[in-house]
Scaffold this motif. Sequence first.
Motif, mmCIF file in Angstrom:
data_model
loop_
_atom_site.group_PDB
_atom_site.id
_atom_site.type_symbol
_atom_site.label_atom_id
_atom_site.label_comp_id
_atom_site.label_asym_id
_atom_site.label_seq_id
_atom_site.Cartn_x
_atom_site.Cartn_y
_atom_site.Cartn_z
ATOM 1 N N LEU B 238 0.826 -1.218 0.568
ATOM 2 C CA LEU B 238 0.561 -0.252 0.601
ATOM 3 C C LEU B 238 1.325 1.043 -0.014
ATOM 4 O O LEU B 238 1.652 1.463 0.719
ATOM 5 C CB LEU B 238 -0.731 -0.275 1.148
ATOM 6 C CG LEU B 238 -1.296 0.985 1.334
ATOM 7 C CD1 LEU B 238 -3.126 0.983 0.602
ATOM 8 C CD2 LEU B 238 -2.629 1.318 2.932
ATOM 9 N N ALA B 239 0.996 1.596 -1.107
ATOM 10 C CA ALA B 239 1.432 3.078 -0.796
ATOM 11 C C ALA B 239 1.605 3.920 0.544
ATOM 12 O O ALA B 239 0.118 4.570 1.257
ATOM 13 C CB ALA B 239 0.989 4.427 -2.126
ATOM 14 N N HIS B 240 2.293 4.775 0.856
ATOM 15 C CA HIS B 240 2.769 4.823 2.886
ATOM 16 C C HIS B 240 1.821 6.302 2.065
ATOM 17 O O HIS B 240 1.411 7.058 2.994
ATOM 18 C CB HIS B 240 3.369 5.206 2.845
ATOM 19 C CG HIS B 240 4.972 4.166 2.791
ATOM 20 N ND1 HIS B 240 5.476 3.989 4.135
ATOM 21 C CD2 HIS B 240 4.386 2.745 2.663
ATOM 22 C CE1 HIS B 240 5.760 2.685 4.210
ATOM 23 N NE2 HIS B 240 5.350 2.077 3.485
ATOM 24 N N THR B 241 1.519 7.233 1.047
ATOM 25 C CA THR B 241 0.671 8.465 1.244
ATOM 26 C C THR B 241 -0.562 7.720 1.762
ATOM 27 O O THR B 241 -1.314 8.665 1.958
ATOM 28 C CB THR B 241 1.030 9.228 -0.544
ATOM 29 O OG1 THR B 241 0.893 7.780 -1.297
ATOM 30 C CG2 THR B 241 2.261 9.633 -0.633
ATOM 31 N N LEU B 242 -1.047 7.030 1.069
ATOM 32 C CA LEU B 242 -2.527 6.538 1.102
ATOM 33 C C LEU B 242 -2.913 6.081 2.465
ATOM 34 O O LEU B 242 -3.701 7.022 2.771
ATOM 35 C CB LEU B 242 -2.607 5.323 0.311
ATOM 36 C CG LEU B 242 -3.514 5.343 -0.861
ATOM 37 C CD1 LEU B 242 -3.807 4.045 -2.120
ATOM 38 C CD2 LEU B 242 -4.373 6.886 -1.571
ATOM 39 N N ALA B 243 -1.497 5.682 3.336
ATOM 40 C CA ALA B 243 -1.956 5.078 4.666
ATOM 41 C C ALA B 243 -2.141 6.059 5.556
ATOM 42 O O ALA B 243 -2.501 6.518 6.444
ATOM 43 C CB ALA B 243 -0.128 4.210 4.594
ATOM 44 N N ILE B 244 -1.234 7.683 4.704
ATOM 45 C CA ILE B 244 -1.360 8.795 5.669
ATOM 46 C C ILE B 244 -2.740 9.090 5.822
ATOM 47 O O ILE B 244 -3.113 9.973 6.494
ATOM 48 C CB ILE B 244 -0.044 9.696 5.198
ATOM 49 C CG1 ILE B 244 0.455 10.546 6.509
ATOM 50 C CG2 ILE B 244 -0.596 10.065 4.371
ATOM 51 C CD1 ILE B 244 -0.073 10.332 8.188
ATOM 52 N N ILE B 245 -3.637 9.098 4.259
ATOM 53 C CA ILE B 245 -4.151 9.641 4.385
ATOM 54 C C ILE B 245 -5.728 9.307 4.963
ATOM 55 O O ILE B 245 -6.454 10.110 5.800
ATOM 56 C CB ILE B 245 -4.562 10.052 2.499
ATOM 57 C CG1 ILE B 245 -4.190 10.522 2.102
ATOM 58 C CG2 ILE B 245 -6.028 10.331 2.238
ATOM 59 C CD1 ILE B 245 -4.070 10.764 0.398
#
Lengths: 256, 460
Positions: B238-245
């Motif tokens: 999973l993209a870490h950018t999505l995890a932080i969203i």
Amino acid sequence: MTSLEIEPNTILVRYNVEKEKSMSPAEAAEELYPKDELIRPIAEAIFEGEEDDVVDGLQKAIDAGKDPIALIDDALMVGMGVVSKLYDEGVIFLPNVMMSADAMLEGIEFCKSKSSTAPVAKGKVVCHVAEGDVHDIGKSIVVALLRANGFDVVDLGRDVPVDEVVEAVKAEKPMMLTGTALMTTTMFAFKAVNDRLLEAGIKIPFQCGGGAVNQDFVSQYELGVYGEEAADAPKMAQAILEGKDLDALKKQFHTH
Amino acid sequence: MAINRYTKMAYASADDMIFGNATAPVKAGLGLEIGGGYTVPEVNYAPRPEAGATKEKLVEEYERITRDIMARMVQIGAPAVVLETEHVQQMTNNPTWGGEVAAAQKAIMEDYHDEYGIKCALRHTPGDIREDRDYLQLRGDKYDVLMESFEEVASNGADLLSIETMGGKEVSDYAILRNDIAGMLFAIGYLGTTDMDMIWQDITKIAKKNNVISAGDTDCSEANTAMFIAGGLLDKNLAHTLAIIARAISAARSLAAYEAGAVGPGKDCGYENTIVKSIAGVPIAQEGKTSTCAHSDVMGNLVMQCCDLWSNESVEYHGEFGGTTVQCWSESLAYDCALMNVALETGNAKVLRDMMVLSDKYRDPQGYILAYDNAYKVGEAIVKDANDIYLRAKNAAVECVNLLTNADPKLQMTRFEKNALKDAKEALDGLTDDTDQFVSDCLETYKAEVKVFRPENYDL
């Protein structure tokens, strides 16, 4: 904020940035698509995870005389093969695989509805979440990756009683059983499953992983093979197809 | 109890936020004031699996754990400690089991408090048992058993009541695995908050009745699932950018506990807690480098920045070279807290805070957003539409995306992370601002896509 500031490169390394593949996913997939003009759109639609386009492509191929069941292996699995290969190589990420697997399953159902014969899978795997445990996202990933690699999956769901697991193995005669658990208190069910299978004279690899499960625990029972990552599931199933026995599987997957 | 949404920030500026200090400190247990000017270790543990066989074995195991921790804290001169017992399912399903464990633990803690004066408190966190084999069952019989469990632990010695609620998880699990931003917003921001509004009013009633603390929640079941699937730098799940969203959205959700009457300290694994603290001013527990016994993250120092309790997440009870696990980990926590408390005493707290932040701010997009200066901005986006649980969650996601899109060049991102961010921005740009329309659209979509989704769990 205080006036403190740093140059991050002196204290950390973004290895993922340094090691990122130069080729984009679309470029990488382009090189792998089949050339057949009827098959290629189906493979592309699988890669893109576009269910409607998969069905459209299949219909066109069937209209052109292709056998629906043969299309499962010749088109859907070829498209999924591109996805699996690029996932293994780190070019694409898991959500792409999940969406492609959804599209592939839709395609398989469509093919089956267009034929009176049943498709033949590479092998059958029974998957479950341990009794008492309802955390099933890990199992969902395992199921998707196995299906993406051409294995027939019997998904027993979550919080599956030991008796039900054993009965399913007896009925389905799978090449492998998988179990996932998040909690230390529920993973003990794996031992019970192991013991009951041995009592019944069944010796199939039982891949266990998830949350608090570790290699030390799985090594305590005869049929157990530790699966550290969900992606180990199709690799293990493939290794079984290639003739590896329990000892060989443990040697390959018990890396700690 | 009524729901009182936060419409403004608790702090005038991000720089006012510091570890060991909350604008609304909480007095709890035996002499503690959490967020009252010092940090305190919070020790978490899990019984050995075989201890769950009977109630007697379980009570004895928790007695051993409690004695071990209290003894080690006294041996090294720690002035204060909090113990958190996260229930194994037997303890919540059989409410009297949890009550007996709480009573046994508290008796030991009282002995230590009486003899040595060590300040201490006991947190109990019943498991969210509101589900059957196939579906979440957030309302109904299991809800009643859960409330009974809270009543039992509250009346038998637990000082702080918490839970890790699972509202929205069935949709969240589906959405996270499919890069589905609308699904994340619906699951975490709307369904999760709706469930929190209900359950935290009832937990708070029980806390008040028993004169204990309604503490707080964490979005473990959703945002932590995203964080764990995202994994380390080289993981491809999973993209870490999505995890932080997902994490930014979760702050709007975890805030709901305090809007329904909870007062903190928030739960340790709520990595969204810095955002929550910026809005609610409640004390928070956090975990990072000291929770490597349970899981890995990419912001082990940074998350200490504004903590009031410093935790190890969970460790199975067994022997190590240096004692039992709970002794080893409680000692590590206590020394971290001693360092933070020295910084507070000597006027160096902001320097230490910023050193911890800079350790990890550029390690990963998740640390970048959770750094208190950016966390504060996400908080501001949430309170902007405080009374609309969809819009405030959407605001948090949009602010997170904007902060990353315009990030300091010191934060390097992969092309994959940037592409995921770009896709997320497009998805957010395409979403309506009409909450009723959004909910209606999502109901239609997820009733069809997620077989286990039952709208009646959310009174929809």
